[in-house]
Design an enzyme around this catalytic site. Sequence first.
Site, PDB file in Angstrom:
ATOM      1  N   PHE A  11       0.813  -1.216   0.000  1.00  0.00           N
ATOM      2  CA  PHE A  11       0.000   0.000   0.000  1.00  0.00           C
ATOM      3  C   PHE A  11       0.853   1.275   0.000  1.00  0.00           C
ATOM      4  CE2 PHE A  11      -2.104   2.981   3.196  1.00  0.00           C
ATOM      5  CZ  PHE A  11      -2.694   3.770   2.211  1.00  0.00           C
ATOM      6  N   ASP A  58      12.677 -11.772  -1.666  1.00  0.00           N
ATOM      7  CA  ASP A  58      12.531 -11.674  -0.221  1.00  0.00           C
ATOM      8  C   ASP A  58      13.706 -10.878   0.358  1.00  0.00           C
ATOM      9  OD1 ASP A  58      12.280 -12.175   2.537  1.00  0.00           O
ATOM     10  OD2 ASP A  58      11.599 -14.237   2.220  1.00  0.00           O
ATOM     11  N   GLU A 135       3.453   3.372  16.290  1.00  0.00           N
ATOM     12  CA  GLU A 135       3.021   2.384  17.278  1.00  0.00           C
ATOM     13  C   GLU A 135       4.161   1.897  18.172  1.00  0.00           C
ATOM     14  OE1 GLU A 135       0.175  -0.575  16.099  1.00  0.00           O
ATOM     15  OE2 GLU A 135      -0.319   0.534  14.268  1.00  0.00           O
ATOM     16  N   TYR A 159       3.252  -6.819  16.396  1.00  0.00           N
ATOM     17  CA  TYR A 159       3.631  -5.967  15.268  1.00  0.00           C
ATOM     18  C   TYR A 159       4.519  -4.810  15.705  1.00  0.00           C
ATOM     19  CZ  TYR A 159       3.266  -1.965  12.132  1.00  0.00           C
ATOM     20  OH  TYR A 159       3.557  -0.868  11.368  1.00  0.00           O
ATOM     21  N   VAL A 215     -16.689  -2.483  14.546  1.00  0.00           N
ATOM     22  CA  VAL A 215     -15.970  -1.452  15.292  1.00  0.00           C
ATOM     23  C   VAL A 215     -15.546  -2.050  16.623  1.00  0.00           C
ATOM     24  CG1 VAL A 215     -16.135   0.809  16.395  1.00  0.00           C
ATOM     25  CG2 VAL A 215     -17.246   0.419  14.170  1.00  0.00           C
ATOM     26  N   ASP A 289     -13.301  -5.960  21.724  1.00  0.00           N
ATOM     27  CA  ASP A 289     -12.035  -5.280  21.486  1.00  0.00           C
ATOM     28  C   ASP A 289     -10.904  -6.291  21.374  1.00  0.00           C
ATOM     29  OD1 ASP A 289     -10.454  -3.104  21.026  1.00  0.00           O
ATOM     30  OD2 ASP A 289     -10.784  -2.155  22.982  1.00  0.00           O
ATOM     31  N   PRO A 291      -7.041  -7.809  21.902  1.00  0.00           N
ATOM     32  CA  PRO A 291      -6.144  -7.798  23.068  1.00  0.00           C
ATOM     33  C   PRO A 291      -5.102  -6.687  22.966  1.00  0.00           C
ATOM     34  CG  PRO A 291      -6.403 -10.032  22.185  1.00  0.00           C
ATOM     35  CD  PRO A 291      -7.041  -9.099  21.202  1.00  0.00           C
ATOM     36  N   GLY A 292      -4.875  -5.987  24.071  1.00  0.00           N
ATOM     37  CA  GLY A 292      -3.820  -4.985  24.121  1.00  0.00           C
ATOM     38  C   GLY A 292      -4.025  -3.806  23.202  1.00  0.00           C
ATOM     39  N   HIS A 293      -5.258  -3.479  22.897  1.00  0.00           N
ATOM     40  CA  HIS A 293      -5.553  -2.421  21.922  1.00  0.00           C
ATOM     41  C   HIS A 293      -5.123  -1.058  22.475  1.00  0.00           C
ATOM     42  CE1 HIS A 293      -8.657  -1.096  18.645  1.00  0.00           C
ATOM     43  NE2 HIS A 293      -7.439  -0.617  18.440  1.00  0.00           N
TER      44      HIS A 293
END
Length: 351
Positions: A11, A58, A135, A159, A215, A289, A291-293
């Site tokens: 993207f 790769d 993040e 991530y 949501v 929700d 986890p860990g948002h």
Amino acid sequence: MSILVTGGAGFIGSNFVLDWVKQSDETVINLDVLSYAGNLENLKTLDGDARHVFVKGDICDRALLDRLLAEHRPRAIVHFAAESHVDRSIHGPAAFVRTNIEGTFTLLEAARAYWGALQGEEKAGFRFHHVSTDEVYGSLKKDDAPFTETNPYEPNSPYSASKAASDHLVRAWHHTYGLPVLTSNCSNNYGPYHFPEKLIPLMIVNALAGKPLPVYGDGQQIRDWLYVTDHASAIRAVIAGGRVGEVYNIGGWNEMANIDIVKTVCALLDELRPSAAGPYERLITYVTDRPGHDRRYAIDARKIERELGWRPAETFQTGIRKTVQWYLDNPDWVARVQSGAYRDWLNKHYG
């Protein structure tokens, strides 16, 4: 002259490549493994353009990296290639460790060997630009000041932890080996060619199909939103004038809650493609929700403006309208990226 771009069919990477070719005559060597989110159709307008050389491969393949660097002798590496979806990292973190940590390490080592053999102006002018995320800084409370480049790292997902690790590797390769690196940490991107697992394209695609608009939790998670071509112009500015070894935060100055994003998309669709079944907001569905948002991200982008004169050209109002219109104008692209594997993932994640 050329540059090597990793992940240039994804993207943000593909939007950067398209923007670069519009702005420069330099050749882009585009290395992408073409995972589920890599899509050569994003770059279809460059078919036959000698300035775009695509290589399927790769970033963990050191021999391939060495060959490309020796053959094309790029003046810069722009490193986008990454696994980038938090939800996917929760379900399958191993791929994030491999690509984001091992892949960045392999690329850094190849770049170090290549740069070390350069001479004179070629060596002095070489840059390794690492594209990262806000993040890595963790989560902010409602009244906290936005993230600056000196915020401590507090990643909360597989991530963001893998991206934080890659940032640390890039920093270490500069301080230990002298590799001329630049790092940018961006806020949430949106715009054309966004794979429809992320919030904005998912809402557009689901709404048009009459499907629920999922949501998380109460929808009050706050993000800063950056139009993707603004991100591309910021990276160009950093490569051109950024101070070696420095970090630049890139943001859109657009903090909004997720639920407000969803309602904005619904309102634009009501205007541009009204549904006979009624307003699209009827499809909003609150789901458990994740986890860990993280509750809030916000970018302080004053450093890049102060040092390099960059500010985003798009407001959220102009950028989101362009984005919704692009998806309305490109239904065939959407249909083709929605493969069986993508549908299986949606079913697994949202139930």
